[in-house]
Design an enzyme around this catalytic site. Structure first.
Site, PDB file in Angstrom:
ATOM      1  N   TRP A   4       6.898 -39.496 -12.069  1.00 41.34           N
ATOM      2  CA  TRP A   4       5.526 -40.188 -12.459  1.00 41.34           C
ATOM      3  C   TRP A   4       5.919 -41.542 -13.119  1.00 41.34           C
ATOM      4  O   TRP A   4       5.270 -42.554 -12.794  1.00 41.34           O
ATOM      5  CB  TRP A   4       4.560 -39.245 -13.291  1.00 41.34           C
ATOM      6  CG  TRP A   4       3.294 -39.776 -13.508  1.00 41.34           C
ATOM      7  CD1 TRP A   4       2.683 -40.943 -13.155  1.00 41.34           C
ATOM      8  CD2 TRP A   4       2.137 -39.087 -14.099  1.00 41.34           C
ATOM      9  NE1 TRP A   4       1.442 -40.970 -13.286  1.00 41.34           N
ATOM     10  CE2 TRP A   4       1.166 -39.774 -14.208  1.00 41.34           C
ATOM     11  CE3 TRP A   4       2.044 -37.797 -14.932  1.00 41.34           C
ATOM     12  CZ2 TRP A   4      -0.334 -39.762 -14.714  1.00 41.34           C
ATOM     13  CZ3 TRP A   4       1.122 -37.540 -15.241  1.00 41.34           C
ATOM     14  CH2 TRP A   4      -0.286 -38.236 -15.450  1.00 41.34           C
TER      15      TRP A   4
ATOM     16  N   LYS B 194       8.837 -36.877 -30.330  1.00 38.40           N
ATOM     17  CA  LYS B 194       8.914 -38.140 -30.220  1.00 38.40           C
ATOM     18  C   LYS B 194       7.588 -38.765 -30.963  1.00 38.40           C
ATOM     19  O   LYS B 194       7.379 -40.004 -31.240  1.00 38.40           O
ATOM     20  CB  LYS B 194       8.877 -38.881 -28.831  1.00 38.40           C
ATOM     21  CG  LYS B 194      10.484 -38.382 -28.209  1.00 38.40           C
ATOM     22  CD  LYS B 194      11.581 -38.797 -28.920  1.00 38.40           C
ATOM     23  CE  LYS B 194      12.723 -38.617 -28.040  1.00 38.40           C
ATOM     24  NZ  LYS B 194      14.106 -38.712 -28.855  1.00 38.40           N
TER      25      LYS B 194
ATOM     26  N   TYR C 269       1.278 -41.432  -8.075  1.00 37.63           N
ATOM     27  CA  TYR C 269       1.981 -42.036  -9.140  1.00 37.63           C
ATOM     28  C   TYR C 269       2.372 -43.577  -9.015  1.00 37.63           C
ATOM     29  O   TYR C 269       3.086 -44.048  -8.329  1.00 37.63           O
ATOM     30  CB  TYR C 269       3.380 -41.285  -9.509  1.00 37.63           C
ATOM     31  CG  TYR C 269       3.123 -39.756  -9.596  1.00 37.63           C
ATOM     32  CD1 TYR C 269       1.592 -39.118 -10.006  1.00 37.63           C
ATOM     33  CD2 TYR C 269       4.019 -38.869  -9.541  1.00 37.63           C
ATOM     34  CE1 TYR C 269       1.766 -37.693 -10.226  1.00 37.63           C
ATOM     35  CE2 TYR C 269       3.947 -37.337  -9.739  1.00 37.63           C
ATOM     36  CZ  TYR C 269       2.705 -36.995  -9.996  1.00 37.63           C
ATOM     37  OH  TYR C 269       2.506 -35.686 -10.325  1.00 37.63           O
TER      38      TYR C 269
ATOM     39  N   GLY D 255      10.346 -35.785 -16.835  1.00 29.09           N
ATOM     40  CA  GLY D 255      10.288 -37.307 -16.694  1.00 29.09           C
ATOM     41  C   GLY D 255      11.489 -37.513 -17.485  1.00 29.09           C
ATOM     42  O   GLY D 255      11.903 -36.723 -18.486  1.00 29.09           O
ATOM     43  N   ALA D 256      12.082 -38.981 -17.306  1.00 30.20           N
ATOM     44  CA  ALA D 256      13.290 -39.385 -18.095  1.00 30.20           C
ATOM     45  C   ALA D 256      13.049 -40.793 -17.899  1.00 30.20           C
ATOM     46  O   ALA D 256      12.814 -41.342 -16.974  1.00 30.20           O
ATOM     47  CB  ALA D 256      14.597 -38.850 -17.928  1.00 30.20           C
TER      48      ALA D 256
END
Length: 327
Positions: free
Chosen positions: A21, A226, A56, A291-292
């Site tokens: 995405w 985060k 996406y 995701g990354a």
């Protein structure tokens, strides 16, 4: 890399997959070159599963994945799961459309963007109450006979509709929202969900031998540790549309995230690895589509495979997340 085999799919699938995405530009801190580098690195590290969708980035995520695989002649090394049935207009307003006419057009557009002649798993992104399941199944059977798809998946479908669809065509895979704080949740980005993952979907995939792909395993970054009090996203970041992250609901999820972060510090483990391992140790989970946005994040995700959550830690996690069982 660890892999899992399920009854309904011939190939082994990497337990850590890549959700594409953010490659479409809908999230902060993405660009095509970095995305392609992440895809290549993932394959080098043994990941063979990539989950994408036309919506996406309004087609861009599929293009980026296609460019990355074409550049490295890597198509035969991976399994691609894309989706159909979610259209958009110039204003980026979406509508569900699982009609045969639409799906026959969409699959060709997806193949063009991905620069391939077939995709491995074609998932119906969201239910469409205006189109009979019989029509959708007819389209999928025709697309499969044409060699454009290999397996069929359903995403965000009620189990009643899954069971009905299974009488019309093979359903090899299910995908639903699932993470430590969204276990049987009733909504995603404000969209009502007509299923309960832990109560309904997990028993079903176990019974039928289907692949199960939990999406949003890190709660869009919250379970990666985060976030901080007062966090804001840029105006273009799609996470602004998630009321659990920007609205009045955020406080309760953030508080739970802080408790999990303290637990992670206590055990000397990264929070993202705890969240991923909690999923990985569920026998029904086939591949976690995280995701990354950097190679470092990718490597951090994969590192969860080097250790397991023991009974003591699992018990403490269960206490923290208990209030979210049906939230």
């Amino acid at each position: 890399m660890l892999y899992k085999k399920v009854k309904m799919i011939e190939e082994e699938i990497s337990i850590i997959g890549v959700g594409c995405w953010n490659f479409g530009g809908d999230w902060d801190s993405t660009d095509d070159k970095k995305s392609i580098d992440i895809i290549h690195k993932a394959i080098d590290l043994g990941i063979n599963f990539f989950d994408v969708a036309p919506v996406y980035g309004w087609g861009h995520s599929e293009k980026v994945l296609g460019m990355a695989l074409k550049k490295g002649h890597l198509r035969d090394k991976v399994l691609i799961a894309s989706k159909g049935g979610l259209l958009w207009n110039d204003a980026h307003e979406t509508t569900n459309n699982l009609s045969k006419e639409s799906l026959m057009k969409e699959i060709d557009q997806t193949l063009t963007r991905l620069q391939t002649d077939h995709i491995d798993i074609y998932q119906m992104h969201w239910p469409d109450p205006d189109v009979p399941l019989e029509e959708t199944a007819e389209a999928l059977e025709e697309i499969k006979r044409a060699g454009k798809i290999r397996y069929v998946g359903l995403s965000n479908f009620s189990q009643a509709d899954v069971e009905k669809m299974m009488k019309l065509t093979q359903v090899h895979c299910q995908q639903s929202l699932y993470n430590m704080l969204e276990r049987n949740t009733t909504s995603y980005h404000g969209i009502p969900l007509d299923y309960r993952t832990e109560e309904e979907v997990l028993p079903a995939v176990r019974k039928h031998g289907q692949a199960f792909l939990p999406y949003s395993p890190l709660f869009q970054g919250l379970l990666a540790g985060k976030f901080h009090t007062g966090i804001t996203f840029s105006r273009n970041d799609i996470r602004n549309e998630n009321p659990k992250l920007v609205g009045p609901q955020f406080e309760q999820y953030f508080e739970a995230g802080e408790k999990l972060k303290s637990l992670a510090d206590e055990y000397g483990k990264p929070m993202n690895e705890i969240a991923l391992n909690w999923l990985r140790q569920k026998p029904e989970v086939t591949s976690i589509i995280g995701g990354a946005s950097s190679i470092q994040q990718l490597e951090q995700n994969i590192h969860c495979l080097t250790w397991d959550i023991d009974d003591e830690m699992m018990g403490k996690i269960s206490e923290i997340i208990a209030p979210f069982e049906n939230l």
